[in-house]
Design a protein around this motif. Structure first.
Motif, PDB file in Angstrom:
ATOM      1  N   ARG A 190       0.846  -1.195   0.000  1.00 39.29           N
ATOM      2  CA  ARG A 190       0.000   0.000   0.000  1.00 39.29           C
ATOM      3  C   ARG A 190       0.887   1.254   0.000  1.00 39.29           C
ATOM      4  NH1 ARG A 190      -1.789  -3.538   3.527  1.00 39.29           N
ATOM      5  NH2 ARG A 190      -0.816  -2.400   5.275  1.00 39.29           N
ATOM      6  N   PRO A 191       1.592   1.506  -1.106  1.00 41.73           N
ATOM      7  CA  PRO A 191       2.510   2.650  -1.144  1.00 41.73           C
ATOM      8  C   PRO A 191       1.796   3.985  -1.373  1.00 41.73           C
ATOM      9  CG  PRO A 191       2.592   1.460  -3.226  1.00 41.73           C
ATOM     10  CD  PRO A 191       1.670   0.679  -2.326  1.00 41.73           C
ATOM     11  N   LEU A 192       2.351   5.029  -0.793  1.00 42.07           N
ATOM     12  CA  LEU A 192       1.827   6.387  -0.965  1.00 42.07           C
ATOM     13  C   LEU A 192       2.981   7.300  -1.347  1.00 42.07           C
ATOM     14  CD1 LEU A 192      -0.431   8.561  -0.631  1.00 42.07           C
ATOM     15  CD2 LEU A 192       0.325   8.790   1.758  1.00 42.07           C
ATOM     16  N   ALA A 217       0.721   2.950  -6.580  1.00 48.12           N
ATOM     17  CA  ALA A 217       0.652   3.804  -5.398  1.00 48.12           C
ATOM     18  C   ALA A 217      -0.457   4.845  -5.514  1.00 48.12           C
ATOM     19  CB  ALA A 217       1.991   4.522  -5.189  1.00 48.12           C
ATOM     20  N   ILE A 251      -4.358   7.045   4.173  1.00 50.09           N
ATOM     21  CA  ILE A 251      -2.975   7.388   4.518  1.00 50.09           C
ATOM     22  C   ILE A 251      -2.484   6.522   5.662  1.00 50.09           C
ATOM     23  CG2 ILE A 251      -1.465   9.221   5.383  1.00 50.09           C
ATOM     24  CD1 ILE A 251      -3.452  11.223   4.042  1.00 50.09           C
ATOM     25  N   SER A 254      -1.314   3.088   4.697  1.00 45.31           N
ATOM     26  CA  SER A 254      -0.157   2.977   3.799  1.00 45.31           C
ATOM     27  C   SER A 254       1.021   2.353   4.535  1.00 45.31           C
ATOM     28  CB  SER A 254       0.220   4.352   3.252  1.00 45.31           C
ATOM     29  OG  SER A 254      -0.842   4.901   2.501  1.00 45.31           O
ATOM     30  N   ASP A 255       1.685   1.409   3.875  1.00 48.05           N
ATOM     31  CA  ASP A 255       2.835   0.756   4.527  1.00 48.05           C
ATOM     32  C   ASP A 255       4.166   1.399   4.165  1.00 48.05           C
ATOM     33  OD1 ASP A 255       2.845  -0.114   1.920  1.00 48.05           O
ATOM     34  OD2 ASP A 255       2.880  -2.258   2.381  1.00 48.05           O
ATOM     35  N   VAL A 257       5.528   5.520   2.859  1.00 41.99           N
ATOM     36  CA  VAL A 257       5.236   6.881   2.419  1.00 41.99           C
ATOM     37  C   VAL A 257       6.544   7.504   1.946  1.00 41.99           C
ATOM     38  CG1 VAL A 257       4.296   9.140   3.025  1.00 41.99           C
ATOM     39  CG2 VAL A 257       3.398   7.070   4.134  1.00 41.99           C
ATOM     40  N   TRP A 327      -2.452  -0.332  -4.217  1.00 44.76           N
ATOM     41  CA  TRP A 327      -3.667   0.348  -3.829  1.00 44.76           C
ATOM     42  C   TRP A 327      -4.738   0.353  -4.911  1.00 44.76           C
ATOM     43  CZ3 TRP A 327      -5.540   1.509   0.593  1.00 44.76           C
ATOM     44  CH2 TRP A 327      -4.771   1.978   1.662  1.00 44.76           C
ATOM     45  N   THR A 332     -10.537   0.690  -3.386  1.00 48.40           N
ATOM     46  CA  THR A 332      -9.968   2.035  -3.246  1.00 48.40           C
ATOM     47  C   THR A 332     -10.664   3.019  -4.172  1.00 48.40           C
ATOM     48  OG1 THR A 332      -7.828   1.003  -2.783  1.00 48.40           O
ATOM     49  CG2 THR A 332      -7.829   3.359  -3.234  1.00 48.40           C
TER      50      THR A 332
END
Length: 545
Positions: A190-192, A217, A251, A254-255, A257, A327, A332
């Motif tokens: 779960r990248p941001l 992401a 947010i 997210s794993d 950031v 994501w 989502t």
């Protein structure tokens, strides 16, 4: 001095002239550098700050010695904290004239707010002093205040060659760290990707969009980078105090950031509560002093946002994602699609006397041209415009809040309008903040700018009312009689109307239909009892400690 600045392609000078800086302002104008005469020094610096940020060109401001500089110091602090490349030409008393009424320690004052003090050393060194100051402003992205002692300024300068500035390419990021960041992004579930003002400056928006697509992401911006991902369907908007609850939850899930040109301030992270304790945090910035300056990070990578993102993207493409899912899925997408409904699911507090500010913003968003620049002042109202007024891109947003000052909005709007004359500039300001900068409403009118000014008028400093009233304190010192800003606007030659209901926007609609020419002021009488959600949450966090 003026010839040197002209040779260095100075775009414009904003100022208030006095006996100690008049010579320079007049000489610049004679050489063709446009001079904008402001009504107040603080507004002049705010104009220059915004113009520099929006145009990317060498921008000047000029103020009188002593009181001229002290009048300007709040906006200088804002520009310095925002790392705006700006050169302020400040008059000063003659060397050693400590008995002059104008005398203060200008260098100490400038240094105290984080700007860089420079000084003319002699007539012979004046040109090199100017070039050095410009070099520091541009290359180091600093706000520089060049003090000009009168005896030196009025001395003849010997002919001297002007050293032109050379553009320096951005430094190459560490290849080992680039590969490590790419590995972590590819492996994340779960990248941001978070973009700050540094990403806007580096024009990194498109490449960050590609990187996010490659690693599945989501995208977000800080408050100052709002609009960078305006056309990205997988953007969750602003990360921080202006986040919608559903977006804040994404947010927190997210794993990893990864911040590009973002410093992870307490505002962006909601004092750390927005980022999970086990999430990997990576910061990428071109300024080494900003790496890890706000919070600890797992990887700190020195590099330009765009150049570094390009290299991470190439590394990620080589690694490939395999079977790892990110994501971008239907769940989502459903959450993101629900944002508009979330924004409109409020209890409208409008009456015949007051309009709900959220209702006002929704109406304005539909009414005003989409090609716009929103200039947002500081104050209790400040969270409504970024939530309800859309912007086309990062150039459509101007938010001078690095010093958290109220009252810089009008100057910011004028600077942005001059940098983007093809767009309608929309200033959003509270009544208290607008009163602070009112002297330059006439300047906006005189310049024939295309500007819509929206005053969120609740006859108070509402932040103080909503913070201290519930605690049992008297709020009379933060309230005042209602000001008729529409009448004031008409007195300067602008158009203006009082808005209490949606039907009161009819005159504005006609102005828009006729091409948005000149300055139009909306004196919106908003419900004074309504506390903004973002502000209530801020107070909850503040009083919890």
């Amino acid at each position: 001095m003026a010839e040197a600045l002209n040779s260095l392609n100075a775009a414009i000078c904003f100022g208030v002239s006095g006996s100690t800086n008049y010579y320079v302002c007049e000489a610049l104008g004679r050489l063709g550098v446009r001079y904008i005469a402001a009504g107040h020094e603080c507004n002049a610096i705010a104009m220059a700050d915004a113009f520099a940020r929006h145009s990317g060109r060498l921008t000047l401001a000029s103020v009188h010695a002593g009181p001229g500089l002290t009048n300007a110091i709040t906006a200088i602090a804002e520009a310095a904290k925002a790392r705006t490349p700006l050169l302020v030409l400040a008059g000063d008393v003659a060397v050693g004239d400590v008995l002059s009424n104008f005398h203060i320690d200008q260098d100490a004052l400038v240094r105290s707010v984080g700007a860089v003090p420079e000084r003319l050393g002699s007539a012979a060194s004046a040109v090199e002093d100017v070039v050095r100051s410009c070099e520091k402003a541009i290359r180091e992205r600093r706000t520089v205040v060049l003090s000009m002692p009168q005896d030196i300024l009025q001395s003849p300068a010997p002919p001297v060659a002007i050293r032109l500035l050379e553009r320096q390419p951005p430094a190459e990021p560490d290849s080992r760290l680039v590969h490590e960041v790419a590995q972590r992004l590819v492996a994340a579930k779960r990248p941001l990707i978070l973009a700050g003002r540094g990403a806007v400056i580096a024009d990194a928006g498109p490449i960050l969009g590609q990187l996010a697509a490659e690693v599945d992401a989501l995208l977000a911006t800080t408050a100052r980078a709002h609009g960078l991902f305006a056309n990205e369907p997988w953007s969750i908007g602003i990360m921080g105090g202006f986040s919608l609850p559903a977006m804040a939850e994404l947010i927190r899930q997210s794993d990893i950031v990864v911040g590009f040109g973002a410093t992870f301030t307490h505002w962006t992270t909601q004092a750390g509560r927005l980022i999970a304790s086990d999430a990997t945090v990576i910061q990428i910035d071109s300024d080494v002093s900003r790496l890890g300056c706000q919070r600890g990070v797992d990887i700190a990578l020195l590099g330009d946002a765009r150049v570094t993102a390009e290299k991470i993207l190439r590394a990620a493409q080589e690694l490939k994602r395999g079977g790892v899912k990110g994501w971008r899925n239907e769940v989502t997408a459903t959450v993101l699609a629900g944002r508009k409904g979330d924004l409109r699911s409020y209890a409208d507090t409008s009456t015949t006397e007051f309009i709900d500010p959220r209702t006002l913003c929704i109406e304005l968003d539909a009414l005003l041209p989409p090609e716009r620049t929103i200039a947002n002042d500081g104050g209790h109202f400040q969270g409504w415009p970024p939530l309800y007024l859309t912007v086309p891109d990062a150039a459509g947003w101007s938010f001078a809040m690095s010093f958290s000052s109220t009252g810089l909005g009008l100057g910011t709007a004028i600077g942005a309008a001059l940098a983007h004359p093809e767009r309608l500039t929309v200033l959003c300001a509270g009544d208290g903040g607008f009163m602070m900068s009112l002297s330059d409403l006439q300047t906006a009118v005189n310049l024939k700018l295309r500007m819509c000014i929206v005053i969120f008028n609740d006859a108070s400093y509402a932040a103080e009312v909503h913070e201290f009233g519930p605690l049992g304190y008297q709020t009379s010192i933060a309230t005042f009689p209602v000001t008729d800003f529409a009448a004031i606007a008409r007195g300067t030659g602008a158009a203006g109307t009082i808005v209490r209901t949606k039907s009161d926007l009819a005159d504005l609609r006609q102005w828009v239909g006729q091409g948005c020419n000149g300055v139009y002021l909306v004196d919106a009488r908003i419900n004074p009892d309504l506390a903004a959600d973002w502000f209530s949450e801020l107070l909850r966090q503040k009083h919890a400690h």
